[in-house]
Design a protein around this motif. Structure first.
Motif, mmCIF file in Angstrom:
data_model
loop_
_atom_site.group_PDB
_atom_site.id
_atom_site.type_symbol
_atom_site.label_atom_id
_atom_site.label_comp_id
_atom_site.label_asym_id
_atom_site.label_seq_id
_atom_site.Cartn_x
_atom_site.Cartn_y
_atom_site.Cartn_z
ATOM 1 N N TYR A 1 -79.900 -42.559 43.408
ATOM 2 C CA TYR A 1 -81.315 -42.594 43.246
ATOM 3 C C TYR A 1 -81.695 -43.599 44.369
ATOM 4 O O TYR A 1 -81.384 -44.622 44.852
ATOM 5 C CB TYR A 1 -81.318 -43.343 41.949
ATOM 6 C CG TYR A 1 -82.727 -44.214 41.597
ATOM 7 C CD1 TYR A 1 -83.717 -43.335 41.504
ATOM 8 C CD2 TYR A 1 -82.811 -45.245 41.394
ATOM 9 C CE1 TYR A 1 -85.176 -43.744 41.266
ATOM 10 C CE2 TYR A 1 -83.973 -46.067 41.327
ATOM 11 C CZ TYR A 1 -85.182 -45.285 41.062
ATOM 12 O OH TYR A 1 -86.291 -45.870 40.913
ATOM 13 N N ILE A 2 -83.081 -43.154 44.898
ATOM 14 C CA ILE A 2 -83.558 -43.866 45.828
ATOM 15 C C ILE A 2 -84.967 -44.325 45.582
ATOM 16 O O ILE A 2 -85.812 -43.769 44.895
ATOM 17 C CB ILE A 2 -83.769 -43.054 47.190
ATOM 18 C CG1 ILE A 2 -82.616 -42.632 47.686
ATOM 19 C CG2 ILE A 2 -84.688 -43.736 48.334
ATOM 20 C CD1 ILE A 2 -82.663 -41.360 48.851
ATOM 21 N N LYS B 1 -84.400 -39.584 40.165
ATOM 22 C CA LYS B 1 -84.377 -39.971 38.745
ATOM 23 C C LYS B 1 -85.292 -38.923 38.001
ATOM 24 O O LYS B 1 -84.587 -38.071 37.256
ATOM 25 C CB LYS B 1 -85.083 -41.255 38.691
ATOM 26 C CG LYS B 1 -84.601 -41.743 37.021
ATOM 27 C CD LYS B 1 -84.824 -43.296 36.827
ATOM 28 C CE LYS B 1 -83.712 -44.281 37.436
ATOM 29 N NZ LYS B 1 -83.948 -45.774 37.126
ATOM 30 N N ASP B 2 -86.507 -39.057 37.884
ATOM 31 C CA ASP B 2 -87.286 -38.258 37.217
ATOM 32 C C ASP B 2 -87.453 -36.684 37.714
ATOM 33 O O ASP B 2 -87.714 -36.067 37.442
ATOM 34 C CB ASP B 2 -88.623 -38.878 36.953
ATOM 35 C CG ASP B 2 -88.735 -39.995 36.169
ATOM 36 O OD1 ASP B 2 -87.739 -40.105 34.994
ATOM 37 O OD2 ASP B 2 -89.378 -40.922 36.233
ATOM 38 N N TYR B 3 -87.227 -37.021 39.161
ATOM 39 C CA TYR B 3 -87.429 -35.645 40.100
ATOM 40 C C TYR B 3 -86.401 -35.869 41.050
ATOM 41 O O TYR B 3 -86.152 -36.908 41.759
ATOM 42 C CB TYR B 3 -88.712 -35.303 40.408
ATOM 43 C CG TYR B 3 -89.331 -36.567 41.166
ATOM 44 C CD1 TYR B 3 -89.284 -37.032 42.153
ATOM 45 C CD2 TYR B 3 -90.303 -37.301 40.209
ATOM 46 C CE1 TYR B 3 -90.111 -38.204 42.710
ATOM 47 C CE2 TYR B 3 -90.910 -38.319 40.699
ATOM 48 C CZ TYR B 3 -90.834 -38.817 41.967
ATOM 49 O OH TYR B 3 -91.506 -39.965 42.448
ATOM 50 N N THR B 4 -85.835 -34.721 41.541
ATOM 51 C CA THR B 4 -84.708 -34.680 42.712
ATOM 52 C C THR B 4 -85.403 -33.918 44.028
ATOM 53 O O THR B 4 -84.834 -33.948 44.924
ATOM 54 C CB THR B 4 -83.425 -34.150 42.474
ATOM 55 O OG1 THR B 4 -83.671 -32.731 41.888
ATOM 56 C CG2 THR B 4 -82.852 -34.913 41.081
ATOM 57 N N SER B 5 -86.472 -33.298 43.834
ATOM 58 C CA SER B 5 -86.996 -32.743 45.107
ATOM 59 C C SER B 5 -88.657 -33.106 44.951
ATOM 60 O O SER B 5 -89.302 -33.389 43.958
ATOM 61 C CB SER B 5 -87.136 -31.126 44.766
ATOM 62 O OG SER B 5 -85.735 -30.849 44.491
ATOM 63 N N GLY C 1 -77.720 -29.037 43.048
ATOM 64 C CA GLY C 1 -77.855 -30.597 42.792
ATOM 65 C C GLY C 1 -78.126 -31.737 43.896
ATOM 66 O O GLY C 1 -78.223 -32.843 43.500
ATOM 67 N N ALA C 2 -78.456 -31.259 44.707
ATOM 68 C CA ALA C 2 -78.765 -32.099 45.913
ATOM 69 C C ALA C 2 -80.223 -32.716 45.734
ATOM 70 O O ALA C 2 -80.937 -32.041 45.126
ATOM 71 C CB ALA C 2 -78.760 -31.270 47.323
ATOM 72 N N CYS C 3 -80.505 -33.837 46.571
ATOM 73 C CA CYS C 3 -81.723 -34.421 46.531
ATOM 74 C C CYS C 3 -82.444 -33.922 47.921
ATOM 75 O O CYS C 3 -81.746 -33.782 48.929
ATOM 76 C CB CYS C 3 -81.610 -35.894 46.622
ATOM 77 S SG CYS C 3 -81.344 -36.696 45.094
ATOM 78 N N VAL C 4 -83.602 -33.611 47.716
ATOM 79 C CA VAL C 4 -84.340 -32.695 48.809
ATOM 80 C C VAL C 4 -85.742 -33.220 49.009
ATOM 81 O O VAL C 4 -86.494 -33.270 48.055
ATOM 82 C CB VAL C 4 -84.315 -31.219 48.589
ATOM 83 C CG1 VAL C 4 -84.917 -30.860 47.364
ATOM 84 C CG2 VAL C 4 -84.857 -30.374 49.975
ATOM 85 N N GLY D 1 -94.306 -27.480 42.384
ATOM 86 C CA GLY D 1 -94.050 -28.586 41.729
ATOM 87 C C GLY D 1 -94.430 -28.506 40.107
ATOM 88 O O GLY D 1 -93.810 -29.175 39.163
ATOM 89 N N TYR D 2 -95.368 -27.681 39.949
ATOM 90 C CA TYR D 2 -95.810 -27.593 38.521
ATOM 91 C C TYR D 2 -94.823 -26.633 37.653
ATOM 92 O O TYR D 2 -94.922 -26.572 36.567
ATOM 93 C CB TYR D 2 -97.327 -27.237 38.649
ATOM 94 C CG TYR D 2 -98.289 -28.211 39.125
ATOM 95 C CD1 TYR D 2 -98.568 -29.306 38.416
ATOM 96 C CD2 TYR D 2 -98.858 -27.976 40.446
ATOM 97 C CE1 TYR D 2 -99.493 -30.418 38.887
ATOM 98 C CE2 TYR D 2 -99.708 -28.939 40.915
ATOM 99 C CZ TYR D 2 -99.835 -29.930 40.384
ATOM 100 O OH TYR D 2 -100.635 -31.117 40.881
#
Length: 785
Positions: free
Chosen positions: A301-302, A326-330, A441-444, A457-458
């Motif tokens: 988490y950043i 947290k709420d979003y990873t991309s 599962g990566a953060c991007v 995103g929607y």
């Protein structure tokens, strides 16, 4: 971490700047080897190290790290039996002195009850060798020359050298001063050839002096002759020089052997000193960029609050708050070029790497950074002519490599994803690549031009749109990141501002599909909503601060009103008490008169009735309870003095008075903090008992040792004079008649300053420079009264 990624994110430039804060080459070497850690415990440990060093710098200002030298090569050579030269031995002594100085500093910090567990652990492992340092400095002076006092044998040899040299020069001087010398000599001087004393003789008079010819001038007209009369003396001189060299070699070998005995410990000391230097270099760099310690989590988490890119000028950089994991990873950032998308991408990646390297990050308190096993980045145009790769191809080569390695412990940064090819195919590829990375599962974070990704995103959970703000009025980007708002085209608004007719613009709008118009309108509405929400938040924050100030003002007024009310009550009670006292006095007077009447006139007044009347009067006297304000005033009436233990009422903390800073204000020390406190906020607790002072003679008794030498080398001028003053007083009390002050030769400023001070000192009878055997002009010998 891939070296290419570290280079793309400019971590090398951060390291270059970090290296400038190292105090030694050892620290710079540690900086050069710095790479991000991928283990959570290691990252936490690194951050704690930097934070502890930052705490010491904040409280103490500076740390004595000067004099640390890389002596590993010297020590290893001594360990295998090599003999070190004088400068190498001085480096070792200097490093030992630096360690000793640092050890004293850490002890002073610990004495102030400052928590420094990491630094203390380092110092506990450090082994100081003052005896080795002293042996080296007793044998070698600051210029790398072996001193006469290094051994008795060397002192004797050098005395013989000076004596023989003096005799040689005397004989030669008598020759060049003779009546025939002007005629036979080219010049009346004594010179040296082949390490032997000679005189310049004209060619035609070579046989007049005999002896040995050592050299001749370029013209051949002058011969440099060692006269027969001094040949034997020169031979003695050369023998003494050979003995001197042998003795010096023996002394250096002996000192080198001492170094070899503790070689392993010295190498370990070097390692520890390097770690400490590196630790404080990180803290100094953090202070330079106004960085803070981020909280480290293991949840990927950043949250960077008002983060700044450390390589952009502080006057130009625009802080942005970035959250991910947290709420979003991309996050998909859309918008035009030169808007700041790439800077945002690099800021997130670089600050993550800095945090995992143990560096503070340029962001506000409350920031958090997760620990990633790898950071992958495809940023910039890396087309290769040699490999015949286009921009698109070079990007795809990187992306293919990333997709082979990426997993749930990765942070991925894509700049202009899918650019360089057909827009429709590029957008499709970008969406597919983002889906693949998200599923792993990566953060991007990705930036793109494609309008098709604005709705990305929607349609997907865990993905959010973002954009960089563009000011249509000034036709320039503001570089502010807008999370939750996709970028929109500003072509029509910009064209309008630049003067394109509305007729042309309206006709252009007809060519835009209805769906595109809806999307653009939706984005415009989102931007407006976000701006309105931010304005409302700022207004609410302003109201909150105003309310807080009003609340504090009301509390103050209520406190003052309560005090005023208590004073009025007390005043009224005092007035009532006085009235009752007056009544009592009057009643006593009446009773006395009644008794008198009873005695004189036999009036029928019974004694118990008089007593009952008096008790009733006493019962009418009100009992006045003193208010808290009165009690506080009584405490304030206590005469306060520096050193008193007091309680600061508003903080509910005990401390000690340092000094009075105003009519109604004191400086109070609470723990390691000093603060100014109003007198009315201070409650007296206790006063320390006065310490019984002992006469100086009792304090400095027979067990107190004063050295007969004072070494000032390396001291600053002001500190040196303070030490001289104290030393002379101590030496006088110890009953010494003669002492030595070692100030070195150097520029001569310290020597002149010391001797000027001695001229007017009450205890100094006489002073002089030391003899050659005592240190020469580097020492002043003082005779005391």
């Amino acid at each position: 971490m891939q070296p290419r990624v570290l280079k793309v994110l400019e971590f090398n430039k951060v390291k270059d700047k970090l290296a400038t804060f190292s105090a030694s080459s050892l620290g710079k070497e540690k900086v050069a080897q710095l790479t991000p850690a991928t283990n959570y415990e290691e990252v936490v440990k690194r951050q704690l190290q930097t934070d502890e060093a930052a705490t010491v710098l904040r409280l103490k200002g500076e740390v004595p790290l000067g004099g640390i030298t890389d002596i590993r090569g010297h020590v290893k050579r001594a360990e295998i039996g090599g003999t070190l030269n004088t400068h190498e031995l001085l480096d070792i002594a200097g490093t030992i002195y630096a360690a000793r100085k640092l050890d004293r500093f850490v002890e002073s910090v610990l004495d102030e009850d400052i928590s420094i567990p990491i630094l203390k652990e380092y110092m506990d492992q450090l082994i100081i060798y003052p005896e080795l340092e002293r042996n080296i400095k007793n044998c070698i002076d600051e210029y790398g020359e072996v001193l006469d006092g290094a051994s008795d044998k060397l002192r004797g040899i050098r005395q013989q050298l000076r004596s023989t040299e003096s005799r040689v020069r005397e004989k030669l001087e008598s020759m060049i001063r003779s009546s025939n010398a002007q005629k036979m000599l080219s010049d009346a001087i004594i010179t040296i050839r082949n390490e032997r004393y000679v005189i310049p003789v004209k060619q035609e008079y070579r046989n007049s002096y005999g002896g040995i010819v050592h050299d001749q001038s370029s013209s051949g007209a002058t011969l440099f002759i060692e006269p027969q009369q001094v040949v034997d003396l020169n031979n003695v001189l050369q023998e003494a020089k050979v003995k001197e060299k042998l003795e010096i070699d023996r002394i250096l070998a002996e000192l080198s052997a001492e170094v070899a005995e503790v070689a392993r410990e010295l190498l370990e000391n070097v390692h520890i000193l390097a770690e400490i230097d590196f630790m404080f270099a990180k803290a100094k760099y953090g202070k330079h960029i106004r960085g803070t310690k981020p909280e480290i989590n293991n949840e990927k988490y950043i949250r960077l609050v008002q983060a700044r890119h450390p390589l952009i000028n502080e006057d130009e950089v625009v802080p942005n708050t970035i959250e991910l994991g947290k709420d979003y990873t991309s996050i998909v950032i859309t918008g035009p070029n030169t808007g700041g998308k790439t800077v945002t991408l690099k800021t997130l990646g670089l600050l993550t790497i800095m945090a995992q390297s143990g560096l503070h990050v340029p962001a506000q308190d409350g920031s958090e950074v997760g620990v990633f096993n790898a950071v992958y980045a495809d940023i910039g145009d890396e087309q290769s002519i040699e490999q015949s790769l286009s921009t698109f191809s070079s990007h795809m080569v990187n992306i293919v490599d990333i997709l082979k390695k990426v997993d749930h412990d990765s942070l991925v940064l894509f700049d202009e994803l899918g650019a360089g090819t057909d827009p429709q195919e590029g957008a499709a590829l970008a969406i597919s690549i983002l889906d693949e990375v998200y599923q792993r599962g990566a953060c991007v974070i990705a930036t793109t031009h494609y309008p098709e990704l604005k709705a990305y995103g929607y349609n997907r959970e865990g993905v959010v749109n973002a954009s960089v703000e563009f000011d249509v009025d000034t036709l320039s980007p503001t570089y502010r990141l807008l999370i939750g708002v996709p970028g929109r085209s500003n072509a029509f608004e910009i064209s309008k501002r630049l003067g394109l007719s509305m007729e042309v613009i309206d006709r252009a709008k007809e060519f835009v599909s209805e769906d595109s118009n809806k999307v653009e309108n939706m984005i415009a509405s989102l931007e407006a909503s976000q701006k309105r929400a931010e304005e409302e938040w700022r207004e609410a924050e302003k109201i909150r601060k105003t309310s807080q100030q009003l609340h504090e003002d009301l509390e103050q007024q209520m406190h003052e009103l309560n005090e005023q009310r208590d004073k009025l009550y007390e005043k009224a009670a005092e007035k009532a008490e006085k009235m009752v006292e007056d009544a009592k006095e009057e009643a006593e007077k009446v009773i006395r008169e009644l008794r008198k009447m009873r005695i004189e006139q036999h009036a029928n007044v019974k004694e118990h009735e008089l007593i009952d009347a008096k008790k009733r009067l006493e019962g009418a006297v009100p009992t006045v309870k003193k208010s808290a304000a009165t009690k506080k005033q009584e405490v304030s009436n206590q005469t306060l003095e520096p050193g008193d233990e007091v309680k600061v009422m508003s903080l509910n903390q005990k401390g000690h008075l340092v000094q009075k800073t105003g009519d109604k204000e004191w400086q109070v020390q609470i723990g390691i903090m000093k603060m100014k406190v109003k007198t009315k906020d201070i409650q007296y607790v206790s006063r320390p008992k006065p310490v019984e002072t002992k006469p100086l003679a009792t304090i400095k008794g027979k067990d107190y040792h004063v050295s007969i030498e004072l070494d000032l080398r390396g001291e600053r001028f002001e500190n040196a004079l303070m030490r001289v003053e104290k030393y002379l007083d101590d030496a006088t009390l110890a009953g010494y008649h003669r002492v030595s002050i070692i100030h070195g030769k150097g520029t001569g400023a310290l020597r002149v300053g010391v001797q000027n001070y001695l001229k007017n000192h009450r205890s100094v009878k006489n002073y002089r420079f030391g003899e050659a055997s005592e240190g020469g002009t580097g020492v002043t010998v003082v005779e005391l009264k």
